[in-house]
Design a protein around this motif. Structure first.
Motif, PDB file in Angstrom:
ATOM      1  N   ARG A  54       4.840  41.515 -34.996  1.00 38.84           N
ATOM      2  CA  ARG A  54       6.007  42.205 -34.432  1.00 38.84           C
ATOM      3  C   ARG A  54       6.833  41.195 -33.640  1.00 38.84           C
ATOM      4  N   ASP A  55       7.790  40.590 -34.303  1.00 41.99           N
ATOM      5  CA  ASP A  55       8.628  39.573 -33.664  1.00 41.99           C
ATOM      6  C   ASP A  55       9.790  40.259 -32.948  1.00 41.99           C
ATOM      7  N   ASN A  56       9.602  40.541 -31.670  1.00 44.49           N
ATOM      8  CA  ASN A  56      10.628  41.220 -30.878  1.00 44.49           C
ATOM      9  C   ASN A  56      11.313  40.281 -29.896  1.00 44.49           C
ATOM     10  N   ASP A  57      11.104  38.974 -30.048  1.00 48.03           N
ATOM     11  CA  ASP A  57      11.687  38.037 -29.087  1.00 48.03           C
ATOM     12  C   ASP A  57      13.149  37.745 -29.404  1.00 48.03           C
ATOM     13  N   ALA A  58      13.768  36.918 -28.565  1.00 48.06           N
ATOM     14  CA  ALA A  58      15.189  36.615 -28.709  1.00 48.06           C
ATOM     15  C   ALA A  58      15.438  35.323 -29.476  1.00 48.06           C
ATOM     16  N   ASP A  59      14.380  34.703 -29.967  1.00 49.06           N
ATOM     17  CA  ASP A  59      14.528  33.452 -30.706  1.00 49.06           C
ATOM     18  C   ASP A  59      14.632  33.761 -32.196  1.00 49.06           C
ATOM     19  N   LEU A  60      15.785  33.528 -32.767  1.00 45.05           N
ATOM     20  CA  LEU A  60      16.009  33.866 -34.170  1.00 45.05           C
ATOM     21  C   LEU A  60      15.339  32.874 -35.115  1.00 45.05           C
ATOM     22  N   ALA A  61      15.012  31.693 -34.606  1.00 41.62           N
ATOM     23  CA  ALA A  61      14.471  30.647 -35.471  1.00 41.62           C
ATOM     24  C   ALA A  61      12.958  30.694 -35.613  1.00 41.62           C
ATOM     25  N   GLU A  62      12.283  31.304 -34.700  1.00 46.06           N
ATOM     26  CA  GLU A  62      10.826  31.298 -34.783  1.00 46.06           C
ATOM     27  C   GLU A  62      10.232  32.573 -34.196  1.00 46.06           C
ATOM     28  N   SER A  63       8.972  32.792 -34.506  1.00 48.89           N
ATOM     29  CA  SER A  63       8.205  33.863 -33.892  1.00 48.89           C
ATOM     30  C   SER A  63       7.424  33.252 -32.739  1.00 48.89           C
ATOM     31  N   CYS A  64       7.843  33.545 -31.531  1.00 50.01           N
ATOM     32  CA  CYS A  64       7.199  32.940 -30.366  1.00 50.01           C
ATOM     33  C   CYS A  64       5.729  33.340 -30.267  1.00 50.01           C
TER      34      CYS A  64
END
Ligand SMILES: [Ca+2]
Length: 102
Positions: A54-64
C-alpha cells in the motif's frame, strides 16, 4: 531510543492520533518534547500509513515502505522510522530514531 554508540534519548508527544482505515491511518502528531535535538516525526505529520503493498506516501518515484523496509507514515520518505532496520550506514542512524542524539 539508543544509537550505535550507546547514546540514548527520548521524544514525547502530547497529541498522537491515528485515523481509521478509510483514511489510511493518517497520523496527527504534535506537542513534541524530549531530549533529542529535533522532532523527526514532524516530517510525517498529516501523512498516511504505507506498507509494502500500500504505497500511500508522497514520493511518486518510489515506494518508501519498500526502500526503507518498513510500514510507516512515510512522506518522501522519512526522517523517523521506528519500524525500519536498526542499521548504521545507508542511511544514517537517525533514520531509526525520533531525532538526532547528541
Ligand atoms: Ca510512493
Amino acid at each position: 531510543m539508543e544509537n550505535w554508540n550507546g547514546t540514548s534519548g527520548f521524544a514525547q508527544y502530547s497529541n498522537f492520533q491515528v485515523a481509521n482505515e478509510d483514511l489510511n491511518y493518517k497520523i496527527l502528531v504534535n506537542g513534541f518534547s524530549g531530549n533529542v535535538s529535533y522532532d523527526a516525526m514532524d516530517n510525517d505529520n498529516g501523512y498516511f500509513f504505507s506498507t509494502y503493498d500500500r504505497d500511500n506516501d508522497a514520493d511518486l518515484a518510489e515506494s518508501c515502505a519498500e526502500t526503507r523496509h518498513s510500514g510507516w507514515w512515510h512522506k518522501k520518505c522519512t526522517r523517523a522510522n521506528l519500524n525500519g532496520k536498526y542499521q548504521f550506514g545507508w542511511g544514517k542512524e537517525e533514520r531509526n530514531i525520533l531525532g538526532a542524539l547528541s
